[in-house]
Design a protein around this motif. Structure first.
Motif, PDB file in Angstrom:
ATOM      1  N   PRO C  37       7.998  -9.871   5.489  1.00 37.14           N
ATOM      2  CA  PRO C  37       7.637 -10.103   4.095  1.00 37.14           C
ATOM      3  C   PRO C  37       6.456 -11.074   3.981  1.00 37.14           C
ATOM      4  N   ASP C  38       6.005 -11.299   2.738  1.00 35.84           N
ATOM      5  CA  ASP C  38       4.961 -12.305   2.498  1.00 35.84           C
ATOM      6  C   ASP C  38       5.445 -13.650   3.010  1.00 35.84           C
ATOM      7  N   LYS C  84      -6.802  -8.536   1.315  1.00 35.67           N
ATOM      8  CA  LYS C  84      -7.425  -8.371   0.013  1.00 35.67           C
ATOM      9  C   LYS C  84      -8.503  -7.305   0.129  1.00 35.67           C
ATOM     10  N   GLY C 162       0.924  -2.132  -2.078  1.00 29.31           N
ATOM     11  CA  GLY C 162       0.513  -1.766  -3.426  1.00 29.31           C
ATOM     12  C   GLY C 162      -0.019  -0.357  -3.541  1.00 29.31           C
ATOM     13  N   VAL C 163       0.032   0.399  -2.439  1.00 29.51           N
ATOM     14  CA  VAL C 163      -0.459   1.770  -2.470  1.00 29.51           C
ATOM     15  C   VAL C 163       0.751   2.697  -2.619  1.00 29.51           C
ATOM     16  N   ASP C 164       0.604   3.785  -3.356  1.00 31.24           N
ATOM     17  CA  ASP C 164       1.758   4.651  -3.612  1.00 31.24           C
ATOM     18  C   ASP C 164       2.187   5.393  -2.342  1.00 31.24           C
ATOM     19  N   ALA C 165       3.394   5.940  -2.405  1.00 31.89           N
ATOM     20  CA  ALA C 165       4.026   6.526  -1.220  1.00 31.89           C
ATOM     21  C   ALA C 165       3.204   7.668  -0.620  1.00 31.89           C
ATOM     22  N   VAL C 166       2.556   8.456  -1.467  1.00 25.16           N
ATOM     23  CA  VAL C 166       1.769   9.578  -0.941  1.00 25.16           C
ATOM     24  C   VAL C 166       0.570   9.071  -0.142  1.00 25.16           C
ATOM     25  N   SER C 167      -0.191   8.162  -0.760  1.00 27.15           N
ATOM     26  CA  SER C 167      -1.366   7.623  -0.065  1.00 27.15           C
ATOM     27  C   SER C 167      -0.953   6.896   1.208  1.00 27.15           C
ATOM     28  N   ARG C 168       0.230   6.277   1.151  1.00 25.87           N
ATOM     29  CA  ARG C 168       0.708   5.550   2.330  1.00 25.87           C
ATOM     30  C   ARG C 168       0.939   6.498   3.502  1.00 25.87           C
ATOM     31  N   THR C 169       1.588   7.630   3.238  1.00 28.93           N
ATOM     32  CA  THR C 169       1.840   8.586   4.338  1.00 28.93           C
ATOM     33  C   THR C 169       0.520   9.114   4.885  1.00 28.93           C
ATOM     34  N   PRO C 190       4.685  -4.977   4.862  1.00 31.44           N
ATOM     35  CA  PRO C 190       5.960  -5.487   4.376  1.00 31.44           C
ATOM     36  C   PRO C 190       6.975  -4.354   4.180  1.00 31.44           C
ATOM     37  N   TYR C 191       6.530  -3.103   4.294  1.00 32.67           N
ATOM     38  CA  TYR C 191       7.444  -1.971   4.091  1.00 32.67           C
ATOM     39  C   TYR C 191       8.153  -1.660   5.402  1.00 32.67           C
TER      40      TYR C 191
END
Lengths: 246, 368, 303
Positions: C37-38, C84, C162-169, C190-191
């Motif tokens: 985590p952070d 950032k 902060g990126v959505d699940a689709v972009s993450r995959t 952190p995921y």
């Protein structure tokens, strides 16, 4: 029995020039419900959330929040909602107590009430030792919990949470959800956005937005069954991917 | 070298993509100089004056009517005694009083000289200076006219007395001051802001983690602003020359070279500020307070250094703009050359090297 | 062969200890994840590796170069993407990329092959300022910029936050492709669910590494018994389960509650206990732990 509605949205449209950010959204949120608002970046979640908070006015549609109209009664709406986001939460250069007192003051609570309730809250959160410490010196997880408590400090009817658990450790994340459940138990309606798909499953109902439209809405188990998926992550990926291929 | 060019190109994009700031940077010098110019060289028209004529003879009447018919002055009150002068000034009705001594014509005839006293309200020093200059000019013209008419040599000497502000210096010399002020502002402020902006955005982190050396970063940052500042210096000189007839009596090349030296100094200061600050806000505040105020107040731009208390005079000695303003004034107005200015130039040069060395040393190759 | 070696690195800010005697190594061509985590110390660790910060003590070397002595060499061979978003917002996609190519002494053309797969996705917008891109596109551009000089080691600080699940995959698919090209990748996130996409992971918490292993081994090393439990009243179930066995860990996990304990649990006893407390539709099943279960368990061991 008809459940009491906290938010009703009928044919909400929001355009920025020729770009349609929200395309004809229609949904209801019931009192005391935990309603998850999911979607890819740029799907229009934030736009819709801002309209519901009275920060931005819709292009067209009938929207009612906590019994008030978003066109004419934005001030009443603001008095009856709480808002918390990952980015803006509390003042880093104020102490824990000063932050609570400040937000209590904004919502017009009496100083005597603020004092009493602030003490209760600090005790409940286990922050007694850091009551007079600057916020910048306490761990992130505590801050997020405090930010949520402050957002519901004035007993709003609805609280909007915009990615409240980003970057928080898994234990604190779950403690945070315990607090959300407690608040919902007290009758506060909760509308939350998140990128953690397991959190989507903690919601009573979720709504998945794709390209400004509502692609699916229902309880997590309904959605999982409908999409023939294993969990919410699969549901989300299927729906969002389908949109991309079009 | 390619890296340097690439860096300058990027800076150029930043400047070009922000047309509002660019417009301010180009328009500000012109706006400033016009503002200062017109505030200080206010045309006078029908200024109220008083005349105390102890003599009331032919010549005093002639002079009085010459002055009043010039269009610059109008008679507000006839004054009959010395006591009334102060009273008239205090009421604020009149700006100037002209006093003719008794037996004016007689004296002029007998002794060949007579006195006129011009008293001005110098609580507005620029106005006072203007009025007395105009009056003197009119009297001088008249004096020349009567001298050529008569074979006798007659001399009228106007005696000017400034009230409330006896020393009246450098009111016209705003052009050098504005050059110093604007070069300081653009060079130091803009470089320090553009470096701290990268810190705020987090791009500095990527630059530091790249093989780019500090020298390239600094020179790459500075070059576009050096150019921009130089263009500004030229703009100010041109506006000064064409609108207000401020001459450049000395060598124009020397003047431009000195401007470059000063810009170089200001840029080094800008870098120094950016090494000590983390945010654009802080950089801006420090630039304005630490650089602009001394440039305006402690450089002889508006207030003469000679009139300041001793400790302040010493403080002025370490202000780079003081030397620069002196250099520019000497070149423009007195036509001075390097032979007379070598010491000031050397001091400025030394300061530039000092600031550059300090900022290079302080420039961090890591995050904190 | 170890390509990256980190020995006992510590770093404090004032009294706050950001990193405590951290050691690990990464092999050449490995995709190594730092999960936590952070505030776990991930960013501090990465800044030390990219020579942006000096460690208080300890040493590290990357591709044989010492982070202290050979910092200039390291800056040549490392591609770094800070947490950032750090590109020039007012420069277009193409200008950003060209700039980062120049400062590393190369051109887009020279290394186009490497970034082709990502760049093709954002190329249609190449004249758009970076500030006006969506989150996923920004991420891809930042990755292209970090790769343009053909680095040997890629260090990515929370690229998917902060990126959505689709972009993450999609992003992880790209990372696997670069790994196959032989680039060593160290990435933080952190995921917890992203851990399974790495070859090996380090689980970090409060400046300490709790465990380093392959995701499969981490799951294998999970000792306690793990039950997934469901009933009609999930919120109350949480409360009741916590009361049932004080030595257990009870956490919400998606639609079920994960109940774990070092002691053996009798499932029918538990079932009866819940029914007696008014729960209906009780479902109890043994479950395979996720990395998050392991993380939660390790956190408890360390406190």
């Amino acid at each position: 029995m008809e459940k009491e509605k906290a938010i009703t949205v009928k044919n909400l449209v929001k355009k920025f020039g020729s770009f349609v950010a929200n395309d004809n959204l229609t949904f209801d949120v019931y009192k005391g419900e935990i309603f998850g608002f999911l979607g890819a970046n740029g799907a229009g979640k934030t736009t819709a959330l801002k309209i519901l908070c009275g920060l931005s006015s819709p292009t067209s549609g009938e929207i009612n929040v906590a019994g008030f109209d978003v066109y004419s009664e934005t001030n009443k709406i603001k008095n009856n909602i709480g808002y918390m986001s990952q980015k803006f939460s509390l003042y880093e250069d104020l102490t824990v107590y000063e932050n609570i007192r400040f937000y209590g003051g904004i919502y017009g609570l009496k100083l005597k009430d603020i004092r009493k309730r602030a003490d209760e809250l600090i005790q409940k959160l286990g922050l007694t030792n850091v009551r007079n410490e600057l916020l910048s010196s306490i761990p992130l997880g505590w801050k997020q919990k405090l930010a949520f408590s402050v957002a519901i400090f004035h007993h709003p009817k609805i609280v909007f949470l915009d990615e409240p658990t980003g970057g928080v450790d898994p234990v604190t994340r779950r403690e945070f959800w315990d607090m959300i459940y407690d608040a919902a138990g007290e009758g506060i309606t909760i509308m939350v956005t998140t990128h953690y798909m397991d959190e989507a499953e903690y919601c009573n109902r979720v709504c998945i937005m794709v390209d400004g439209r509502i692609e699916a809405i229902g309880t997590p188990s309904e959605l999982i069954k409908n999409q023939n998926a294993e969990n919410m992550n699969d549901v989300f990926l299927q729906l969002a991917r389908k949109a991309k291929q079009q | 070298m390619k890296k340097f060019i690439g860096f300058v190109k990027k800076e150029y994009y930043h400047i070009i993509r922000d047309p509002r700031t660019l417009f301010v940077l180009i328009a500000m010098p012109i706006a400033q100089i016009l503002l200062f110019g017109y505030v200080i060289t206010n045309e006078i028209k029908n200024a109220s004056i008083g005349i105390l004529d102890h003599s009331k003879d032919e010549i005093t009447k002639q002079i009085s009517s010459k002055i009043l018919s010039s269009g610059y002055f109008k008679l507000d009150a006839s004054i009959n005694s010395e006591q009334e002068i102060h009273e008239a000034f205090r009421k604020g009705k009149i700006k100037e009083v002209i006093v003719f001594e008794p037996h004016f014509a007689e004296k002029l005839k007998k002794e060949g000289t007579a006195k006129i006293q011009i008293i001005a309200d110098a609580s507005d020093p620029n106005m006072a200076n203007l009025l007395t200059n105009y009056t003197e000019a009119i009297i001088r013209n008249y004096s020349i006219a009567i001298t050529t008419q008569n074979t006798q040599i007659s001399l009228i000497t106007p005696e000017v007395r400034m009230l409330y502000n006896p020393e009246l210096k450098g009111a016209y010399m705003f052009v050098p001051g504005i050059i110093a002020m604007l070069l300081m502002l653009i060079s130091a402020l803009m470089t320090s802001i553009s470096i701290t902006r990268e810190k705020e955005l987090g791009t500095m982190e990527v630059l530091l983690a790249s093989p780019l050396n500090p020298f390239t970063v600094i020179t790459g940052k500075v070059t576009p602003y050096l150019l921009l500042s130089f263009i500004n210096a030229c703009l100010i000189l041109l506006t000064g020359y064409f609108v207000f007839n401020v001459p450049v009596n000395g060598s124009i090349i020397l003047l431009l070279a000195e401007c470059l030296l000063f810009i170089f100094m200001a840029l080094s200061l800008g870098i120094l500020i950016s090494t000590a600050t983390k945010t654009q806000q802080a950089a801006m505040l420090i630039s304005l307070v630490v650089l602009m105020l001394p440039t305006i107040l402690l450089s002889g731009f508006i207030f003469p250094v000679e009139n300041m208390p001793l400790p302040l005079q010493y403080l002025c000695k370490i202000m780079p703009p003081k030397y620069f303003i002196n250099i520019v004034r000497t070149i423009m107005l007195k036509g001075g050359n390097l032979a007379t200015l070598w010491s000031d130039t050397l001091i400025l040069f030394g300061m530039s090297i000092f600031f550059l060395m300090v900022s290079m040393r302080k420039y961090k190759i890591r995050l904190e | 062969m170890n390509f990256v070696e980190i020995n006992n690195i510590s770093k404090s800010y004032g009294t706050h200890k950001a990193l405590l005697e951290t050691s690990f190594s990464v092999k050449k061509g490995e995709l190594f994840g730092v999960i936590g985590p952070d505030g776990a110390g991930k960013t501090t660790l990465f800044r030390i590796l990219t020579t942006l910060l000096l460690a208080d003590s300890g040493s590290a070397n990357m591709a044989g170069f010492d982070i202290l002595k050979d910092y200039k060499k390291i800056r040549q061979i490392v591609g770094y993407m800070p947490g950032k978003f750090s590109l020039y917002q007012d420069l277009t996609i193409e200008e950003n990329l060209a700039f980062f190519a120049t400062i590393f002494g190369t051109t887009i053309k020279e290394n186009y092959e490497l970034i082709k797969d990502i760049y093709i996705q954002i190329e249609p917008f190449k004249d758009r300022p970076a500030g006006k891109l969506s989150g996923g596109m920004k991420q891809k551009l930042a990755l292209s910029c970090a790769l343009i000089h053909k680095p040997e080691i890629l260090i990515l600080d929370e690229p998917t936050t902060g990126v959505d699940a689709v972009s993450r995959t999609e992003f992880w698919d790209l990372l696997r492709r670069f790994k196959e090209m032989g680039i060593t990748i160290i990435v933080s996130t952190p995921y917890m669910d992203e851990a399974s996409l790495c070859d090996r992971v380090a689980l970090m918490q409060e400046g300490k590494i709790m465990q380093i292993d392959t995701p499969a081994n981490i799951v294998k090393n999970y000792k306690p018994e793990l039950l997934a439990i469901k009933s009609n009243n999930m919120h109350d179930l949480l409360v009741k389960l916590r009361e049932y066995n004080l030595n257990s860990q009870v956490y919400l996990f998606g639609q079920t509650i994960h109940f774990s304990s070092n002691q053996t649990i009798n499932q029918s006893d538990l079932n009866n206990y819940l029914k007696n407390n008014g729960h209906t539709n009780v479902e109890i099943s043994t479950s395979i732990p996720t990395i998050e279960d392991c993380f939660l368990w390790l956190m408890k061991q360390h406190n």
